[in-house]
Motif scaffolding. Structure first.
Motif, PDB file in Angstrom:
ATOM      1  N   LEU A 113     -15.358  12.006   0.444  1.00 43.36           N
ATOM      2  CA  LEU A 113     -13.973  12.450   0.300  1.00 43.36           C
ATOM      3  C   LEU A 113     -14.019  13.807  -0.385  1.00 43.36           C
ATOM      4  N   TRP A 114     -13.703  14.845   0.394  1.00 47.14           N
ATOM      5  CA  TRP A 114     -13.790  16.203  -0.125  1.00 47.14           C
ATOM      6  C   TRP A 114     -12.528  16.596  -0.895  1.00 47.14           C
ATOM      7  N   GLN A 115     -11.367  16.446  -0.266  1.00 49.41           N
ATOM      8  CA  GLN A 115     -10.113  16.885  -0.892  1.00 49.41           C
ATOM      9  C   GLN A 115      -9.007  15.879  -0.582  1.00 49.41           C
ATOM     10  N   ARG A 116      -8.181  15.603  -1.572  1.00 48.14           N
ATOM     11  CA  ARG A 116      -6.994  14.776  -1.349  1.00 48.14           C
ATOM     12  C   ARG A 116      -5.827  15.665  -0.928  1.00 48.14           C
ATOM     13  N   LEU A 117      -4.935  15.107  -0.121  1.00 49.15           N
ATOM     14  CA  LEU A 117      -3.834  15.853   0.478  1.00 49.15           C
ATOM     15  C   LEU A 117      -2.515  15.149   0.146  1.00 49.15           C
ATOM     16  N   PRO A 118      -1.927  15.457  -1.010  1.00 51.37           N
ATOM     17  CA  PRO A 118      -0.693  14.752  -1.409  1.00 51.37           C
ATOM     18  C   PRO A 118       0.485  15.106  -0.516  1.00 51.37           C
ATOM     19  N   LEU A 143       0.851  -1.184   0.000  1.00 52.46           N
ATOM     20  CA  LEU A 143       0.000   0.000   0.000  1.00 52.46           C
ATOM     21  C   LEU A 143       0.891   1.239   0.000  1.00 52.46           C
ATOM     22  N   ARG A 144       0.759   2.070  -1.010  1.00 47.08           N
ATOM     23  CA  ARG A 144       1.565   3.286  -1.095  1.00 47.08           C
ATOM     24  C   ARG A 144       0.899   4.396  -0.287  1.00 47.08           C
ATOM     25  N   VAL A 145       1.560   4.816   0.769  1.00 42.49           N
ATOM     26  CA  VAL A 145       1.047   5.903   1.613  1.00 42.49           C
ATOM     27  C   VAL A 145       1.710   7.185   1.126  1.00 42.49           C
ATOM     28  N   ASP A 146       1.109   7.812   0.130  1.00 46.26           N
ATOM     29  CA  ASP A 146       1.695   9.001  -0.492  1.00 46.26           C
ATOM     30  C   ASP A 146       0.782  10.215  -0.365  1.00 46.26           C
ATOM     31  N   GLY A 147      -0.192  10.115   0.525  1.00 46.84           N
ATOM     32  CA  GLY A 147      -1.094  11.226   0.756  1.00 46.84           C
ATOM     33  C   GLY A 147      -2.158  10.842   1.756  1.00 46.84           C
ATOM     34  N   ALA A 148      -2.913  11.825   2.159  1.00 47.73           N
ATOM     35  CA  ALA A 148      -4.062  11.609   3.033  1.00 47.73           C
ATOM     36  C   ALA A 148      -5.269  12.225   2.334  1.00 47.73           C
ATOM     37  N   ALA A 149      -6.392  12.286   3.033  1.00 45.62           N
ATOM     38  CA  ALA A 149      -7.594  12.859   2.432  1.00 45.62           C
ATOM     39  C   ALA A 149      -8.444  13.488   3.523  1.00 45.62           C
ATOM     40  N   LEU A 150      -9.094  14.584   3.166  1.00 47.70           N
ATOM     41  CA  LEU A 150     -10.007  15.266   4.070  1.00 47.70           C
ATOM     42  C   LEU A 150     -11.420  14.795   3.749  1.00 47.70           C
TER      43      LEU A 150
END
Length: 250
Positions: free
Chosen positions: A236-241, A217-224
């Protein structure tokens, strides 16, 4: 009072009861995002519905076993859902979340399927991976905690009535949630609470076969994520790279 924001390029109004959360969500282009969204019968980012797979060992439709996690979307919690403090708007949360994300480095996480209590989930397969994702969650919580509204007396009393350890009670009072820092256990929920051990075993077996096909699993961002109103499905409103960099295996 409502919180104005933008979802899918359209203005929306979220009530003051809306809750925000920082979740890990696999990247939109990844096989992991499609696999999890199909499992939960829907994409929390686009709203597209899917027909979930049907493990042969199950005697009833998978949809009947995934009602609880389906409301939250395909994710792993980093910062549990919270309401906004007075004077804090959705745009402020987004800006702070993006700034935090840009200080983080990507890494790859090996996963395994397991029974956690009476539900099934994916979890880190190594101690190193567990530590890496726990540190990520702790960093996010410390950064965004000032944006969180203090729990109401009613919410606090309800949570304190649950069977918690003294450490968990202290964390709840200070941080608004009992399962943080040393009590945090990263997982991506695959089922509702299931009484039948054979159903839990069937789900674990299905995913244990699927994981090697999907790879780390590539953990390359989170999400709001946002719960627009109490009891509503999370979106999922916005991705957070994260920063662009090499990916270290955990």
């Amino acid at each position: 009072m409502s919180t104005a924001a933008w979802v899918a390029n359209e203005a929306v109004e979220w009530s003051a009861d809306a809750r925000f959360a920082i979740y890990y969500a696999p990247s939109r282009a990844s096989a992991w995002w499609r696999a999890g969204s199909e499992w939960l019968a829907g994409d929390a980012e686009t709203g597209v519905a899917y027909t979930p797979p049907q493990p042969e060992a199950l005697s009833r439709p998978l949809n009947e076993l995934t009602h609880a996690p389906r409301r939250y979307g395909w994710h792993g919690t980093l910062v549990a859902p919270f309401r906004l403090a007075d004077g804090v708007g959705a745009g402020h949360v987004l800006a702070e979340s993006r700034r935090w994300a840009q200080t983080q480095q990507p890494f790859a996480l090996q996963l395994e399927a397991a029974t956690l209590g009476d539900f099934v989930a994916l979890r880190p397969a190594s101690a190193a991976g567990d530590l890496a994702i726990r540190e990520l969650a702790a960093n996010a919580l410390r950064t965004l905690h000032p944006l969180r509204a203090a729990p109401t007396a009613q919410d606090l009393a309800r949570r304190l009535a649950a069977p918690l350890t003294e450490r968990q009670r202290a964390l709840l009072v200070e941080w608004g949630y009992p399962y943080v820092f040393d009590e945090f256990r990263f997982h991506m929920t695959l089922s509702s609470s299931l009484d039948a051990a054979d159903e839990r075993a069937a789900l674990v077996a299905w995913w244990q076969k699927r994981i090697p096909e999907l790879g780390p699993l590539r953990v390359d961002g989170a999400a709001l994520f946002v719960e627009p109103a109490p009891g509503a499905p999370f979106v999922l409103w916005q991705r957070l790279p994260f920063q662009t960099a090499g990916v270290e295996q955990q």
